[in-house]
Design a protein around this motif. Structure first.
Motif, PDB file in Angstrom:
ATOM      1  N   UNK A 135      24.510  21.620   4.311  1.00  0.00           N
ATOM      2  CA  UNK A 135      23.212  21.685   4.732  1.00  0.00           C
ATOM      3  C   UNK A 135      21.992  21.822   4.067  1.00  0.00           C
ATOM      4  N   UNK A 136      21.024  20.764   3.278  1.00  0.00           N
ATOM      5  CA  UNK A 136      19.808  21.232   3.080  1.00  0.00           C
ATOM      6  C   UNK A 136      18.860  21.549   3.216  1.00  0.00           C
ATOM      7  N   UNK A 137      17.717  21.892   3.459  1.00  0.00           N
ATOM      8  CA  UNK A 137      15.918  22.025   3.774  1.00  0.00           C
ATOM      9  C   UNK A 137      15.598  21.696   2.866  1.00  0.00           C
ATOM     10  N   UNK A 138      14.374  21.087   3.070  1.00  0.00           N
ATOM     11  CA  UNK A 138      12.975  20.769   2.043  1.00  0.00           C
ATOM     12  C   UNK A 138      11.813  20.466   3.389  1.00  0.00           C
ATOM     13  N   UNK A 139      10.854  21.372   2.484  1.00  0.00           N
ATOM     14  CA  UNK A 139       9.317  21.090   2.570  1.00  0.00           C
ATOM     15  C   UNK A 139       9.045  19.671   2.826  1.00  0.00           C
ATOM     16  N   UNK A 140       8.330  18.821   4.239  1.00  0.00           N
ATOM     17  CA  UNK A 140       7.991  18.270   4.576  1.00  0.00           C
ATOM     18  C   UNK A 140       6.507  17.716   3.808  1.00  0.00           C
ATOM     19  N   UNK A 141       6.767  16.811   2.292  1.00  0.00           N
ATOM     20  CA  UNK A 141       5.218  16.988   1.715  1.00  0.00           C
ATOM     21  C   UNK A 141       3.787  16.029   2.034  1.00  0.00           C
ATOM     22  N   UNK A 142       4.140  15.726   3.626  1.00  0.00           N
ATOM     23  CA  UNK A 142       2.891  15.232   4.356  1.00  0.00           C
ATOM     24  C   UNK A 142       2.629  15.842   5.362  1.00  0.00           C
ATOM     25  N   UNK A 143       3.825  16.742   4.992  1.00  0.00           N
ATOM     26  CA  UNK A 143       2.606  17.917   7.025  1.00  0.00           C
ATOM     27  C   UNK A 143       2.929  19.281   6.380  1.00  0.00           C
ATOM     28  N   UNK A 144       1.586  19.768   6.006  1.00  0.00           N
ATOM     29  CA  UNK A 144       1.919  21.074   5.577  1.00  0.00           C
ATOM     30  C   UNK A 144       2.750  22.099   6.672  1.00  0.00           C
ATOM     31  N   UNK A 160       0.778  -1.100   0.169  1.00  0.00           N
ATOM     32  CA  UNK A 160      -0.013   0.087  -0.273  1.00  0.00           C
ATOM     33  C   UNK A 160       1.333   1.467   0.050  1.00  0.00           C
ATOM     34  N   UNK A 161       0.905   2.368  -0.655  1.00  0.00           N
ATOM     35  CA  UNK A 161       2.130   2.988  -1.208  1.00  0.00           C
ATOM     36  C   UNK A 161       0.914   4.462  -1.256  1.00  0.00           C
ATOM     37  N   UNK A 162       1.656   5.337  -0.387  1.00  0.00           N
ATOM     38  CA  UNK A 162       0.544   6.764   0.111  1.00  0.00           C
ATOM     39  C   UNK A 162       1.321   7.839  -1.545  1.00  0.00           C
ATOM     40  N   UNK A 163      -0.399   7.985  -1.151  1.00  0.00           N
ATOM     41  CA  UNK A 163      -0.607   9.049  -3.288  1.00  0.00           C
ATOM     42  C   UNK A 163       0.530  10.007  -2.986  1.00  0.00           C
ATOM     43  N   UNK A 164       0.670  10.980  -1.953  1.00  0.00           N
ATOM     44  CA  UNK A 164       1.498  11.703  -1.863  1.00  0.00           C
ATOM     45  C   UNK A 164       3.248  11.421  -2.170  1.00  0.00           C
ATOM     46  N   UNK A 165       3.671  10.066  -3.070  1.00  0.00           N
ATOM     47  CA  UNK A 165       4.891  10.158  -2.382  1.00  0.00           C
ATOM     48  C   UNK A 165       5.722  10.577  -3.863  1.00  0.00           C
TER      49      UNK A 165
END
Length: 494
Positions: free
Chosen positions: A406-415, A217-222
């Motif tokens: 260092x790199x920063x990205x947005x968490x795609x699963x948490x606004x 089962x795969x989350x649609x947001x990946x």
């Protein structure tokens, strides 16, 4: 319970009773008629006496038979008994660290009071820092990584064997569709990308594997990189013939240390597959050979693989020690929520055994001069998908300096949630030999601390809290100096 532990508990009780009665082994032998060597074997947990011998001991020591054979220890040795009767010793594969379980039993048998004091101390520390069973297992795996410089050649070779067997071209980005085909055709997987989205409580999960039907089962947001890593990890479980495994990503719970260790093995395999060592080494070499740091080239190197920034930085901790002999390094992952002043250290690795911090639960404020935190603040205020920074961090308290990326990205699963990934390389002669751009004047140097509460940097505009820990140390030192002076003065007066 294992027979060895039953023997040891009986031996501990016998030794304690004998000691309480001020008897030597020789004295107990004379009292009971049992040989000194036999009694010594019992006390060391190597032999368990037959009922008639227990009856003799009970009679001569004036201790009830049932009390002797009971597995319950008195309060002085209770922590040792709890450890021996728990599953912890069974769950940790001591052989990974070159430790034989029999050696531990000998240590406990030879110095039970000291071992008891040590275990009690560990338990108190664990309670104080809310150190869970999960935290203990994860710390054990981290120590295993550090002991091996986070490089495992057997897994690297398994990846090359897999690539050859399944005709995966490691000179090109490894795509999720190719890995999915292997999962479906070779291992009978069914990929479901709709079910997880129906359950709001599972919004943090990327995947769930159902072994009975081989359904993933795969989350649609990946995104594409996450899909490739998840598929590579599933392949790892099968190709490495791992059956005792975790079924969710990220994990929810685990039942044994083996599951934690196997999760690490599968993750390592997946990282080595999507970020092949040979290709990554060649591209890093091009970056390192330049006299100035080429940010564009470094980011292009990162983007040339079908991998997330976190996977890329973690893979650096495998490749740099092996391919470049850069072993003094650390890895950190922080999380941060927009418009918040909180930064949480979620993952760390220290191959140098020196760098601070280790994750702690003291609620202190991590240094706001760190690149790790700066990129998080920057991305939370911008609309960029990736913030990057490089700096030379001079730890004034520790007298050590690191090159930090260092790199920063947005968490795609948490606004409004962000994460930063950081690798720090200790500045020494070896690093100077491998990285030509270290003298690049464009790389800023920053004096940093660990936490504000422990930082000696004066007039820091980014300070979030006063240096109360240092103030306390300084106050105690002043008291110590005054007491010493008084002692010298009045010693002379006498």
């Amino acid at each position: 319970m294992e027979q060895d532990y039953i023997k040891l508990i009986f031996g501990l009780k016998l030794k304690q009773i004998r000691t309480d009665k001020n008897l030597s082994l020789f004295g107990l032998s004379k009292l009971t008629g049992l040989s000194k060597s036999y009694l010594n074997e019992i006390e060391k947990g190597k032999k368990y006496p037959k009922p008639d011998k227990i009856a003799i001991l009970s009679d001569r020591l004036d201790v009830p038979y049932d009390q002797l054979v009971s597995l319950k220890l008195d309060k002085n040795l209770a922590p040792v008994g709890e450890i021996l009767q728990s599953k912890i010793l069974k769950e940790i594969p001591f052989d990974l660290f070159g430790i034989k379980e029999s050696n531990l039993i000998d240590i406990v048998a030879n110095a039970p009071a000291k071992v008891n004091a040590f275990i009690s101390t560990i338990i108190e520390i664990a309670k104080h820092y809310n150190f869970s069973r999960e935290s203990f297992f994860l710390a054990s795996v981290r120590s295993f990584q550090e002991a091996n410089n986070n490089y495992f050649d057997d897994l690297e070779q398994k990846v090359l064997k897999f690539a050859k067997s399944y005709q995966v071209d490691l000179t090109q980005p490894v795509l999720s569709k190719d890995l999915e085909e292997i999962l479906v055709e070779e291992y009978g997987y069914t990929i479901n990308e709709t079910e997880l989205g129906k359950h709001e409580a599972l919004d943090n999960l990327r995947s769930v594997f159902v072994p009975k039907t081989q359904t993933l089962l795969l989350a649609s947001g990946v995104d594409e990189a996450q899909r490739a890593f998840i598929f590579a990890k599933e392949i790892a479980y099968h190709f490495l013939e791992i059956t005792d495994r975790l079924f969710t990503f990220p994990w929810i719970k685990f039942d044994s240390f083996d599951q934690v260790l196997n999760n690490f093995y599968a993750s390592y395999f997946a990282g080595a597959l999507v970020l092949p060592k040979e290709e990554l080494t060649l591209k890093l070499q091009d970056v390192f050979e330049k006299d100035t740091f080429d940010k564009t080239q470094f980011l292009k190197t990162m983007e040339s693989f079908n991998a997330s920034p976190e996977s890329f930085y973690q893979r650096l901790t495998n490749v740099l020690p092996k391919a470049f002999n850069i072993k003094n390094l650390f890895f950190l992952r922080f999380t941060h929520k927009a418009n918040s002043n909180k930064f949480y250290l979620k993952k760390e690795l220290h191959l140098s055994h020196q760098h601070s911090p280790r994750a702690n639960e003291t609620n202190e404020h991590y240094c706001r001069r760190w690149a790790s935190l700066k990129v998080l603040k920057d991305i939370s205020k911008s609309k960029k998908t990736h913030e990057f920074d490089i700096q030379i961090s001079n730890y004034v308290n520790d007298d050590m300096t690191y090159l930090v990326l260092s790199s920063a990205t947005q968490d795609p699963f948490k606004p409004n949630q962000y994460r930063s990934i950081t690798i720090g390389l200790l500045l020494n002669k070896q690093l100077e030999r491998k990285l030509n751009f270290l003298n690049d004047k464009a790389i800023k140097t920053q004096d940093v601390g660990v936490t504000c509460e422990r930082c000696a940097i004066k007039e820091c505009k980014l300070r979030e809290a006063p240096p109360i820990v240092l103030d306390k140390i300084e106050k105690n030192k002043k008291i110590e100096d005054i007491v010493s002076t008084l002692n010298n003065v009045f010693s002379k007066a006498l």
